[in-house]
Scaffold this motif. Sequence first.
Motif, PDB file in Angstrom:
ATOM      1  N   ARG A 181       6.040  29.749 -13.321  1.00 33.29           N
ATOM      2  CA  ARG A 181       5.408  29.923 -14.625  1.00 33.29           C
ATOM      3  C   ARG A 181       6.484  30.304 -15.607  1.00 33.29           C
ATOM      4  O   ARG A 181       7.183  31.283 -15.397  1.00 33.29           O
ATOM      5  N   LEU A 182       6.806  29.593 -16.636  1.00 31.70           N
ATOM      6  CA  LEU A 182       6.070  28.542 -17.283  1.00 31.70           C
ATOM      7  C   LEU A 182       6.103  27.174 -16.609  1.00 31.70           C
ATOM      8  O   LEU A 182       6.281  26.145 -17.246  1.00 31.70           O
ATOM      9  N   VAL A 183       5.916  27.110 -15.380  1.00 32.27           N
ATOM     10  CA  VAL A 183       5.730  25.885 -14.608  1.00 32.27           C
ATOM     11  C   VAL A 183       6.844  24.882 -14.783  1.00 32.27           C
ATOM     12  O   VAL A 183       6.639  23.736 -15.153  1.00 32.27           O
ATOM     13  N   TRP A 184       8.072  25.330 -14.578  1.00 31.35           N
ATOM     14  CA  TRP A 184       9.165  24.379 -14.418  1.00 31.35           C
ATOM     15  C   TRP A 184       9.227  23.973 -12.949  1.00 31.35           C
ATOM     16  O   TRP A 184       8.902  24.758 -12.071  1.00 31.35           O
ATOM     17  N   ASN A 185       9.654  22.774 -12.688  1.00 28.55           N
ATOM     18  CA  ASN A 185       9.877  22.316 -11.310  1.00 28.55           C
ATOM     19  C   ASN A 185      11.341  21.969 -11.151  1.00 28.55           C
ATOM     20  O   ASN A 185      11.844  21.065 -11.836  1.00 28.55           O
ATOM     21  N   LEU A 186      12.022  22.694 -10.293  1.00 31.95           N
ATOM     22  CA  LEU A 186      13.423  22.375 -10.044  1.00 31.95           C
ATOM     23  C   LEU A 186      13.541  21.074  -9.258  1.00 31.95           C
ATOM     24  O   LEU A 186      12.670  20.739  -8.464  1.00 31.95           O
ATOM     25  N   LEU A 187      14.645  20.387  -9.494  1.00 30.67           N
ATOM     26  CA  LEU A 187      14.936  19.201  -8.693  1.00 30.67           C
ATOM     27  C   LEU A 187      14.955  19.627  -7.230  1.00 30.67           C
ATOM     28  O   LEU A 187      15.497  20.683  -6.892  1.00 30.67           O
ATOM     29  N   PRO A 188      14.322  18.865  -6.333  1.00 26.53           N
ATOM     30  CA  PRO A 188      14.177  19.315  -4.935  1.00 26.53           C
ATOM     31  C   PRO A 188      15.511  19.611  -4.257  1.00 26.53           C
ATOM     32  O   PRO A 188      16.521  18.932  -4.495  1.00 26.53           O
ATOM     33  N   TYR A 189      15.485  20.644  -3.444  1.00 23.66           N
ATOM     34  CA  TYR A 189      16.612  20.950  -2.566  1.00 23.66           C
ATOM     35  C   TYR A 189      16.433  20.193  -1.253  1.00 23.66           C
ATOM     36  O   TYR A 189      15.317  20.021  -0.767  1.00 23.66           O
ATOM     37  N   THR A 190      17.552  19.805  -0.669  1.00 26.44           N
ATOM     38  CA  THR A 190      17.529  19.117   0.619  1.00 26.44           C
ATOM     39  C   THR A 190      18.439  19.843   1.597  1.00 26.44           C
ATOM     40  O   THR A 190      19.040  20.866   1.269  1.00 26.44           O
ATOM     41  N   THR A 191      18.524  19.301   2.783  1.00 35.46           N
ATOM     42  CA  THR A 191      19.390  19.885   3.810  1.00 35.46           C
ATOM     43  C   THR A 191      20.826  20.040   3.309  1.00 35.46           C
ATOM     44  O   THR A 191      21.481  21.047   3.581  1.00 35.46           O
ATOM     45  N   LYS A 192      21.311  19.056   2.545  1.00 35.20           N
ATOM     46  CA  LYS A 192      22.678  19.125   2.021  1.00 35.20           C
ATOM     47  C   LYS A 192      22.853  20.340   1.126  1.00 35.20           C
ATOM     48  O   LYS A 192      23.870  21.034   1.169  1.00 35.20           O
ATOM     49  N   ASP A 193      21.845  20.618   0.282  1.00 26.57           N
ATOM     50  CA  ASP A 193      21.926  21.766  -0.619  1.00 26.57           C
ATOM     51  C   ASP A 193      21.961  23.070   0.164  1.00 26.57           C
ATOM     52  O   ASP A 193      22.729  23.987  -0.162  1.00 26.57           O
ATOM     53  N   PHE A 194      21.134  23.173   1.179  1.00 27.62           N
ATOM     54  CA  PHE A 194      21.055  24.434   1.919  1.00 27.62           C
ATOM     55  C   PHE A 194      22.265  24.643   2.818  1.00 27.62           C
ATOM     56  O   PHE A 194      22.493  25.760   3.284  1.00 27.62           O
ATOM     57  N   SER A 195      23.008  23.593   3.074  1.00 21.04           N
ATOM     58  CA  SER A 195      24.254  23.781   3.820  1.00 21.04           C
ATOM     59  C   SER A 195      25.329  24.414   2.929  1.00 21.04           C
ATOM     60  O   SER A 195      26.329  24.927   3.424  1.00 21.04           O
ATOM     61  N   ILE A 196      25.104  24.366   1.589  1.00 24.45           N
ATOM     62  CA  ILE A 196      26.035  24.991   0.630  1.00 24.45           C
ATOM     63  C   ILE A 196      25.599  26.421   0.315  1.00 24.45           C
ATOM     64  O   ILE A 196      26.409  27.349   0.334  1.00 24.45           O
ATOM     65  N   ARG A 197      24.316  26.591   0.019  1.00 30.03           N
ATOM     66  CA  ARG A 197      23.800  27.922  -0.341  1.00 30.03           C
ATOM     67  C   ARG A 197      22.340  28.006   0.103  1.00 30.03           C
ATOM     68  O   ARG A 197      21.558  27.078  -0.110  1.00 30.03           O
ATOM     69  N   SER A 198      21.980  29.113   0.709  1.00 31.04           N
ATOM     70  CA  SER A 198      20.655  29.243   1.318  1.00 31.04           C
ATOM     71  C   SER A 198      19.570  29.339   0.258  1.00 31.04           C
ATOM     72  O   SER A 198      19.826  29.655  -0.913  1.00 31.04           O
ATOM     73  N   LEU A 199      18.331  29.105   0.694  1.00 33.33           N
ATOM     74  CA  LEU A 199      17.192  29.205  -0.204  1.00 33.33           C
ATOM     75  C   LEU A 199      17.064  30.617  -0.764  1.00 33.33           C
ATOM     76  O   LEU A 199      16.840  30.802  -1.970  1.00 33.33           O
ATOM     77  N   ALA A 200      17.200  31.632   0.082  1.00 32.93           N
ATOM     78  CA  ALA A 200      17.056  33.016  -0.383  1.00 32.93           C
ATOM     79  C   ALA A 200      18.088  33.341  -1.449  1.00 32.93           C
ATOM     80  O   ALA A 200      17.766  33.968  -2.475  1.00 32.93           O
ATOM     81  N   ASP A 201      19.331  32.917  -1.242  1.00 29.14           N
ATOM     82  CA  ASP A 201      20.375  33.198  -2.240  1.00 29.14           C
ATOM     83  C   ASP A 201      20.122  32.452  -3.541  1.00 29.14           C
ATOM     84  O   ASP A 201      20.386  32.968  -4.632  1.00 29.14           O
ATOM     85  N   ARG A 202      19.597  31.249  -3.466  1.00 26.05           N
ATOM     86  CA  ARG A 202      19.294  30.483  -4.674  1.00 26.05           C
ATOM     87  C   ARG A 202      18.175  31.169  -5.463  1.00 26.05           C
ATOM     88  O   ARG A 202      18.211  31.218  -6.688  1.00 26.05           O
ATOM     89  N   ILE A 203      17.181  31.657  -4.754  1.00 23.36           N
ATOM     90  CA  ILE A 203      16.105  32.380  -5.430  1.00 23.36           C
ATOM     91  C   ILE A 203      16.646  33.659  -6.063  1.00 23.36           C
ATOM     92  O   ILE A 203      16.267  34.048  -7.175  1.00 23.36           O
ATOM     93  N   SER A 204      17.560  34.329  -5.350  1.00 17.37           N
ATOM     94  CA  SER A 204      18.172  35.547  -5.902  1.00 17.37           C
ATOM     95  C   SER A 204      18.968  35.246  -7.165  1.00 17.37           C
ATOM     96  O   SER A 204      18.984  36.036  -8.113  1.00 17.37           O
TER      97      SER A 204
END
Length: 770
Positions: free
Chosen positions: A627-650
């Motif tokens: 909210r305000l309802v943005w949608n990030l470009l999807p993350y894939t396995t390649k993205d998470f091999s660089i930086r984890s989901l938790a760290d990206r949210i942080s």
Amino acid sequence: MAMWIQAQQLQGEALHQMQALYGQHFPIEVRHYLAQWIESQLWDSVELDNPAEETKAKRLLDNLVSELQKKAQLQGGEDGFLLKIKLGHYASQLKSTYDRCPLELVRCIKHILHSEQRLVQEATNVSAMDSLSQRHQQINQAFEELRLATQDTENELRKLQHSQEYFIIQYQENLRIQAQLSSLSSLPPAERTQRETTLQSKRATVEAWLTREASTLQKYRLDLSEQHQKTLALLRKQQTLILDEELIQWKRRQQLAGNGGPHEGGLDVLQSWCEKLADLIWQNRQQIRRCEHLTQQLPLPGPMEELLSKLNADITDIISALVTSTFIIEKQPPQVLKTQTKFAATVRLLVGGKLNVHMNPPQVKAVIVSEQQAKALLKNESTHSESSGEILNNNCVMEYHQATGTLSAHFRNMSLKRIKRSDRRGAESVTEEKFTVLFESQFSVGGNELVFHVKTLSLPVVVIVHGSQDNNATATVLWDNAFAEPGRVPFIVPDKVLWPQLCEALDMKYKAEMHSSRGLSDDNLVFLAQKGFTSSSNNPEDYRNMTISWAQFNRESLPGRNFTFWQWFDGVVELMKKHLKPHWNDGAILGFVNKQQAQDMLLSKPNGTFLLRFSDSEIGGITIAWRLVWNLLPYTTKDFSIRSLADRISDLNHLLFLYPDRPKDEVFAKYYTPPQYVSLTAKAVDGYVKPQIKQVVPEEPASELNGPDLNQELTPNILDQAIVLDEQTWYIANRTQDIGGGLCVYISNAWCSNAVKVDGQCSPVLEVNC
């Protein structure tokens, strides 16, 4: 005996009550020394109020006395002398007490056993019988009936043998009398007449006895033949129950395990049953052969020869079915089989140890065959093993493991060198073509008395040559494992199945890959149904009677996409399995939510509320909607091999609460990577400062928003470096642009000439080279 062991562990009042059950009517010593035998008898099968059951009760009494006498005879030495006398006395005492009323003995023992069971249950609150299913109890009871029936025919056979031996002796006596009569011609007339009268009278008596006894022997033989027929009928029934139901169910569980179902257990129990069958069948076979020998030894008019021939053929059929059906694959080869890759498998003969097959260990050979070749083998249209490829290291000798009593062959280093494909049908791709690994062997039992050629087929395998084919091959395997029917023609599966059936298969696969009991919820399955059927209904009942075809599952692309339903689902599974399993198990990922649903869910929540959903447009992608309802470009396995989901949210300060209202740090903090603080003046040993990666999202000026663009996807930037200096973070971006001739760096939402953005301010670069 298990109950007696537990009964001996009773204490206090329970122990006194147990001891009070015994006395002169049934000594406790008898219970102790015959514990195993007593607990193995079918006392409950005797109807105490039915006088016709007295014969069965009498047999139990006689067997009890016999077992006591055997136990007494086994006692030796000084310590065993008194026990030998005591047990012998108890045998005589029980015989005299219950010989005229054997049903009272059964009543007494039933009361004792039921009372013991009650006392043990009250003491431990666990029933000794609860560990066995009712079905298993029935199987064990049937084995006891077979054991008793086999023992009965053994006893009758011995009686027949003794009677026949006495008959032969009397027959020889008759021949001797005839010889004596023939020799009387040399005697004087007076003596000859006297002797002749005596011998003729004796001969008449013996011949009359022989005539009656021949009729009796023939009746014994016919009765014994009838008993064997009944025993063989019971053996067939028990074998059908074990092989056609219990073993088939085990194989079905093994097949579902390929889709992630519970690991197939119970093989040791099956082996114990099959070994009991083998033992009983072999005993009956030997009895029938002894009957044949007796018949040949003393031919008598009647149908015995034909009856025994049929019995012999029947028992041979039974043991052949047992041996060929119990040659099984304990560990299946991989169902997606890549060429030039090592794989393993294990085959096992469940009756190998009992039939002493290991005395001359057989060799097992493995070959890969096509679907058509498998059909021909099962129809016996092909007597030799044609191959559709070449498997290296495909021969193995069966080994007997004394500790476990198993006879098995472990293929540890097989490899499929090449594969020969058949002409494919219609739209069928190479990843829809099924093969199977055929294992075959030959061995003999009973001193080459019987020779068996055994074969067994593995579950269907799909052969691939490249990892990119794995996804579609797995779809073929999953569909086959889930919907194959027992006894099918290789390898027919339905082209359409009910949607709930597919849901069950997908849920099983998902939970197995996630190693979690949290599977697919009803809402998740409705989402999948909407995707699979291109539907907008949110009512699960609307899909209950709908069918989905193989083409819809993994042949036809989803509308507006270049991938199939399965490819999308499998991409989600792979992403979750590799990177997001903890977050799914924590309940942090909703996942199966589309854009419109995410908007509806977030609109009623405070700004900064976000959720995680799977991308509709990309295989194996997950996006953040907030909210305000943005949608990030999807993350894939390649993205998470660089930086984890938790760290990206942080990294993203926009995100405050995980839907519906959980502070993000409460959910994800335990997965954050600890920050590394270094000074610009602090140099590593090699002269470099280690950079840190951080994610930022560009912000749009408020004047340009004109309300949120609910379908816009923002692209997060991963910064090349983030350096902490004097408790401030200095960011050096990976995007630059020339403005007015000056070098600029794009940070957060501003372009700063010759500067970097720090805490929303444009700060000088100092000595950091952008």
